[in-house]
Design an enzyme around this catalytic site. Structure first.
Site, PDB file in Angstrom:
ATOM      1  CE  LYS A 111      23.021 -79.496   1.336  1.00  0.00           C
ATOM      2  NZ  LYS A 111      24.278 -79.052   1.469  1.00  0.00           N
ATOM      3  CE  LYS A 163      29.154 -83.324  -1.081  1.00  0.00           C
ATOM      4  NZ  LYS A 163      29.262 -81.935  -1.691  1.00  0.00           N
ATOM      5  CE  LYS A 167      24.598 -76.150  -7.519  1.00  0.00           C
ATOM      6  NZ  LYS A 167      26.212 -76.163  -6.578  1.00  0.00           N
TER       7      LYS A 167
HETATM    8  P1  AMP Z   1      26.555 -74.969  -3.532  1.00  0.00           P
HETATM    9  O1  AMP Z   1      25.477 -75.310  -4.440  1.00  0.00           O
HETATM   10  O2  AMP Z   1      26.707 -76.182  -2.501  1.00  0.00           O
HETATM   11  O3  AMP Z   1      27.993 -74.474  -3.928  1.00  0.00           O
HETATM   12  O4  AMP Z   1      26.133 -73.954  -2.633  1.00  0.00           O
HETATM   13  C1  AMP Z   1      25.967 -72.540  -3.049  1.00  0.00           C
HETATM   14  C2  AMP Z   1      25.176 -71.665  -2.039  1.00  0.00           C
HETATM   15  O5  AMP Z   1      23.768 -71.925  -1.895  1.00  0.00           O
HETATM   16  C3  AMP Z   1      25.746 -71.815  -0.602  1.00  0.00           C
HETATM   17  O6  AMP Z   1      25.757 -70.476   0.010  1.00  0.00           O
HETATM   18  C4  AMP Z   1      24.901 -72.935   0.033  1.00  0.00           C
HETATM   19  O7  AMP Z   1      24.854 -72.627   1.485  1.00  0.00           O
HETATM   20  C5  AMP Z   1      23.734 -72.342  -0.593  1.00  0.00           C
HETATM   21  N1  AMP Z   1      22.606 -73.554  -0.571  1.00  0.00           N
HETATM   22  C6  AMP Z   1      22.638 -74.721  -1.397  1.00  0.00           C
HETATM   23  N2  AMP Z   1      21.675 -75.454  -1.034  1.00  0.00           N
HETATM   24  C7  AMP Z   1      20.978 -74.729  -0.193  1.00  0.00           C
HETATM   25  C8  AMP Z   1      19.489 -74.868   0.454  1.00  0.00           C
HETATM   26  N3  AMP Z   1      18.991 -75.959   0.102  1.00  0.00           N
HETATM   27  N4  AMP Z   1      19.009 -74.060   1.003  1.00  0.00           N
HETATM   28  C9  AMP Z   1      19.543 -72.559   1.278  1.00  0.00           C
HETATM   29  N5  AMP Z   1      20.821 -72.471   0.724  1.00  0.00           N
HETATM   30  C10 AMP Z   1      21.430 -73.310   0.018  1.00  0.00           C
END
Ligand code: AMP
Ligand code: TRP
Length: 340
Positions: free
Chosen positions: A201, A120, A204
């Site tokens: 990956k 980032k 969002k």
């Molecule tokens: P975040 O949106 O980064 O706050 O992620 C929230 C949760 O979703 C965390 O436990 C991440 O590891 C999981 N997560 C986010 N993106 C992915 C993805 N592409 N595949 C699997 N888990 C994800």
């Protein structure tokens, strides 16, 4: 039951990777219905709005996304009777103070090694202290609730490892203060990839794109995105993330959406065509998300109920975290105020 804590950032709309990698397992891991109140509340989930501020954002969007995400977590099945849901900034004083105390245990060297920080901050002219400090705030989230298990997707591995290191170092320096948590990962769906670029990956933060399915996308749009997924010029369906990242991702999604294993998913599609796989994945994902969408429509029509649940969650979170913070204050040698 193990004490569980996890969090999600309101940096955009919840996407399929979040749902398969994390949310689905948060919901499934809640105490069974009817668990006595004394044992419930052991599953704690947090919308980490303070973390969302570490990258450029719009304040009005942050407020809207925080509410939407909390509503969607409830719609996904987090149940006030069986778990605790709160907004991080609603107990922000406690989390921030804990972060300050832990800042003196975490080192610049270890924070610099965090791959999320490297990704980032790369190419940015100016990098905020907040982005650098992000993992210490995350360690605070986890350690303040005497957490044993942290259900997350694969990308959080390094952050949870760091949390353990900080906690062990703190305990060694100041005496036993923290439980040492460990990350838990789902058997499938721990790393859902972008449908258009299956070596990256799903995320969002990139906004709306054909490679990212949002949990609230309408079913037609979901099916369209999945059916347009990039695969390869081969024909056999097997799980091989190196040689067949697109097909492997679809198998992973199928396994996560139907609660089967990767092996079962792969043998189910053995001998079938890519087109069949895509249709089956689209159907399975739509079937998984439709009830969530219906419940979201109901709940978002009742914002007062969501507010009530979040206010109650914040109150319970503060009750849980305050004694842990007091333990830390005592351990590090802060003088207790005479009147509290
Ligand atoms: P975040 O949106 O980064 O706050 O992620 C929230 C949760 O979703 C965390 O436990 C991440 O590891 C999981 N997560 C986010 N993106 C992915 C993805 N592409 N595949 C699997 N888990 C994800
Ligand atoms: N860093 C996590 C992510 O990007 C979000 C998060 C913040 C978190 N605090 C947490 C996850 C505590 C688990 C536990 O997904």
């Amino acid at each position: 039951m193990a004490r569980v804590f996890s969090g999600i950032k309101p940096t955009g709309e919840m996407q399929l990777g979040n749902f398969c990698g994390a949310i689905q397992h948060w919901v499934a891991g809640q105490p069974a219905p009817g668990t006595p109140a004394a044992d419930a509340g052991d599953a704690v989930f947090c919308v980490v709005d303070l973390h969302a501020m570490t990258v450029p954002y719009d304040p009005a969007d942050l407020r809207r996304l925080t509410r939407e995400l909390a509503t969607l977590l409830l719609a996904s099945g987090l149940d006030e009777q069986r778990s605790l849901l709160f907004i991080q900034s609603h107990v922000g004083g406690i989390h921030s103070e804990c972060t300050w105390l832990l800042n003196n245990t975490a080192t610049i060297g270890e924070l610099r090694r965090m791959t999320q920080f490297k990704d980032k901050s790369q190419g940015q002219e100016s990098v905020s202290v907040g982005l650098f400090n992000y993992p210490v705030l995350m360690a605070s989230d986890i350690l303040l609730y005497d957490t044993e298990e942290v259900p997350v997707g694969d990308d959080q591995r390094q952050h949870v490892e760091l949390t353990r290191d900080i906690a062990m170092r703190f305990n060694a320096r100041f005496g036993e203060t923290f439980m040492i948590p460990r990350a838990t990962y789902p058997p499938s769906g721990a790393r859902i990839m972008d449908l258009q670029n299956p070596t990256k990956k799903m995320s969002k933060s990139g906004g709306d794109s054909p490679g990212c399915v949002f949990v609230l996308d309408d079913p037609k749009r979901i099916a369209k995105k999945i059916k347009s997924a990039v695969t390869d010029s081969d024909t056999d369906i097997r799980y091989d993330t190196e040689a067949k990242p697109g097909i492997s991702n679809l198998l992973d999604l199928y396994a996560a959406a139907t609660k089967s294993t990767l092996g079962e998913a792969a043998s189910h599609f053995d001998g079938q065509r890519y087109g069949d796989l895509k249709v089956a994945v689209a159907d399975a994902v739509v079937a998984m998300l439709e009830p969530v969408q219906a419940r979201y429509a109901e709940l978002s029509a009742d914002p007062a109920e969501v507010d009530r649940i979040l206010a109650h969650g914040a109150q319970r979170a503060a009750e849980r975290a305050t004694p842990v913070l007091d333990r830390m204050r005592d351990a590090v040698g802060l003088l207790r105020p005479a009147i509290r």
